[in-house]
Design a protein around this motif. Structure first.
Motif, PDB file in Angstrom:
ATOM      1  N   UNK A   1       0.859  -1.183   0.000  1.00 51.83           N
ATOM      2  CA  UNK A   1       0.000   0.000   0.000  1.00 51.83           C
ATOM      3  C   UNK A   1       0.892   1.228   0.000  1.00 51.83           C
ATOM      4  N   UNK A   2       0.668   2.111  -0.977  1.00 50.82           N
ATOM      5  CA  UNK A   2       1.482   3.317  -1.080  1.00 50.82           C
ATOM      6  C   UNK A   2       1.134   4.271   0.060  1.00 50.82           C
ATOM      7  N   UNK A   3       2.143   4.706   0.792  1.00 56.68           N
ATOM      8  CA  UNK A   3       1.965   5.615   1.927  1.00 56.68           C
ATOM      9  C   UNK A   3       2.479   7.023   1.628  1.00 56.68           C
ATOM     10  N   UNK A   4       2.981   7.259   0.406  1.00 54.74           N
ATOM     11  CA  UNK A   4       3.598   8.560   0.121  1.00 54.74           C
ATOM     12  C   UNK A   4       3.146   9.077  -1.242  1.00 54.74           C
ATOM     13  N   UNK A   5       4.031   9.754  -1.927  1.00 55.93           N
ATOM     14  CA  UNK A   5       3.696  10.353  -3.214  1.00 55.93           C
ATOM     15  C   UNK A   5       3.434   9.272  -4.257  1.00 55.93           C
ATOM     16  N   UNK A   6       2.702   9.593  -5.326  1.00 55.21           N
ATOM     17  CA  UNK A   6       2.422   8.596  -6.365  1.00 55.21           C
ATOM     18  C   UNK A   6       3.713   7.937  -6.860  1.00 55.21           C
TER      19      UNK A   6
ATOM     20  N   UNK B   1       3.083 -11.674 -11.083  1.00 56.71           N
ATOM     21  CA  UNK B   1       3.095 -10.254 -11.423  1.00 56.71           C
ATOM     22  C   UNK B   1       2.258  -9.492 -10.382  1.00 56.71           C
ATOM     23  N   UNK B   2       2.464  -8.185 -10.325  1.00 58.90           N
ATOM     24  CA  UNK B   2       1.636  -7.345  -9.456  1.00 58.90           C
ATOM     25  C   UNK B   2       0.210  -7.281  -9.991  1.00 58.90           C
ATOM     26  N   UNK B   3      -0.740  -7.227  -9.081  1.00 61.63           N
ATOM     27  CA  UNK B   3      -2.146  -7.043  -9.419  1.00 61.63           C
ATOM     28  C   UNK B   3      -2.671  -5.856  -8.631  1.00 61.63           C
ATOM     29  N   UNK B   4      -3.471  -5.017  -9.269  1.00 63.78           N
ATOM     30  CA  UNK B   4      -4.096  -3.874  -8.587  1.00 63.78           C
ATOM     31  C   UNK B   4      -5.122  -4.416  -7.605  1.00 63.78           C
ATOM     32  N   UNK B   5      -5.197  -3.823  -6.434  1.00 61.87           N
ATOM     33  CA  UNK B   5      -6.173  -4.211  -5.415  1.00 61.87           C
ATOM     34  C   UNK B   5      -7.189  -3.088  -5.295  1.00 61.87           C
ATOM     35  N   UNK B   6      -8.455  -3.443  -5.206  1.00 61.76           N
ATOM     36  CA  UNK B   6      -9.489  -2.422  -5.059  1.00 61.76           C
ATOM     37  C   UNK B   6     -10.006  -1.937  -6.393  1.00 61.76           C
TER      38      UNK B   6
ATOM     39  N   UNK C   1       2.543  -2.464 -15.776  1.00 59.06           N
ATOM     40  CA  UNK C   1       2.919  -1.259 -15.048  1.00 59.06           C
ATOM     41  C   UNK C   1       1.708  -0.783 -14.251  1.00 59.06           C
ATOM     42  N   UNK C   2       1.906  -0.596 -12.956  1.00 59.38           N
ATOM     43  CA  UNK C   2       0.829  -0.095 -12.096  1.00 59.38           C
ATOM     44  C   UNK C   2       1.268   1.208 -11.464  1.00 59.38           C
ATOM     45  N   UNK C   3       0.421   2.202 -11.560  1.00 63.78           N
ATOM     46  CA  UNK C   3       0.675   3.484 -10.904  1.00 63.78           C
ATOM     47  C   UNK C   3      -0.158   3.507  -9.631  1.00 63.78           C
ATOM     48  N   UNK C   4       0.515   3.791  -8.518  1.00 65.88           N
ATOM     49  CA  UNK C   4      -0.167   3.813  -7.228  1.00 65.88           C
ATOM     50  C   UNK C   4      -0.183   5.220  -6.658  1.00 65.88           C
ATOM     51  N   UNK C   5      -1.366   5.763  -6.500  1.00 64.09           N
ATOM     52  CA  UNK C   5      -1.520   7.030  -5.793  1.00 64.09           C
ATOM     53  C   UNK C   5      -1.421   6.728  -4.299  1.00 64.09           C
ATOM     54  N   UNK C   6      -1.300   7.757  -3.493  1.00 68.14           N
ATOM     55  CA  UNK C   6      -1.255   7.553  -2.041  1.00 68.14           C
ATOM     56  C   UNK C   6      -2.519   6.816  -1.615  1.00 68.14           C
ATOM     57  N   UNK C   7      -2.346   5.716  -0.883  1.00 66.73           N
ATOM     58  CA  UNK C   7      -3.466   4.910  -0.410  1.00 66.73           C
ATOM     59  C   UNK C   7      -3.834   3.751  -1.326  1.00 66.73           C
ATOM     60  N   UNK C   8      -3.342   3.742  -2.572  1.00 68.23           N
ATOM     61  CA  UNK C   8      -3.620   2.636  -3.488  1.00 68.23           C
ATOM     62  C   UNK C   8      -2.813   1.405  -3.100  1.00 68.23           C
TER      63      UNK C   8
END
Length: 169
Positions: free
Chosen positions: A64-69, A163-168, A99-106
């Motif tokens: 879970x991303x806790x900082x900047x995107x 591989x990574x999978x997006x959650x949510x 490729x997954x881009x994670x915003x804060x909280x993603x």
């Protein structure tokens, strides 16, 4: 003469801006910085433990991303350690990175799949820890490995990372 230094300065600035271009066109708001272990929470979830030698188990890992995107671009890294030796866990055959881009909280996740080995057997790895890395970063985070011995295929663990999978959403 001031024209020459000003021209060189303008040219240098233009080259620097060009070097920073991600080549993707668009709005320029893309964040291509790699996710760092220090900027995310990393957890190993409830595993589907392989109950006996020869059975397959799965260990989910969530980020879970806790900082900047930031961006996850490639595969996660996993290294299991046993008796002072480290063994890299290969990527699962047929897995395709996205490729997954994670915003804060993603959040995103991946799975370590393994075949359980026989305890105290030369064809098994008595893993004690697993170190996780994210693509584009050398930083690691260690977790205890409490899922039993891992079978070996030759000298390598009979295991793989997905591989990574997006959650949510």
């Amino acid at each position: 003469m001031r024209a020459f230094p000003l021209t060189v300065t303008a040219l240098a600035a233009a080259l620097l801006l060009t070097a920073c271009d991600d080549g993707g066109g668009g709005s320029g708001n893309k964040n291509s910085s790699a996710c760092e272990i220090g900027g995310v929470s990393l957890q190993i979830g409830s595993a589907s433990v392989a109950p006996a030698a020869g059975d397959t188990g799965e260990v989910p890992v969530s980020i879970t991303n806790q900082s900047t995107p930031c961006t996850l671009d490639g595969f996660p890294g996993a290294v299991v350690s046993a008796d002072g030796t480290e063994h890299k866990v290969p990527v699962l055959k047929g897995a395709k990175a996205q490729q997954l881009k994670l915003a804060k909280g993603d959040s995103a996740s991946f799975t370590i799949t393994y075949v359980r080995g026989k305890a105290a057997d030369r064809s098994s790895l008595a893993a004690k820890t697993v170190k996780i890395t994210l693509p584009g970063s050398a930083a690691t985070r260690s977790f205890p490995w409490s899922y039993g011995p891992i079978a070996l295929k030759g000298a390598e663990p009979d295991a793989g990372v997905s591989a990574f999978q997006q959650v949510g959403d």
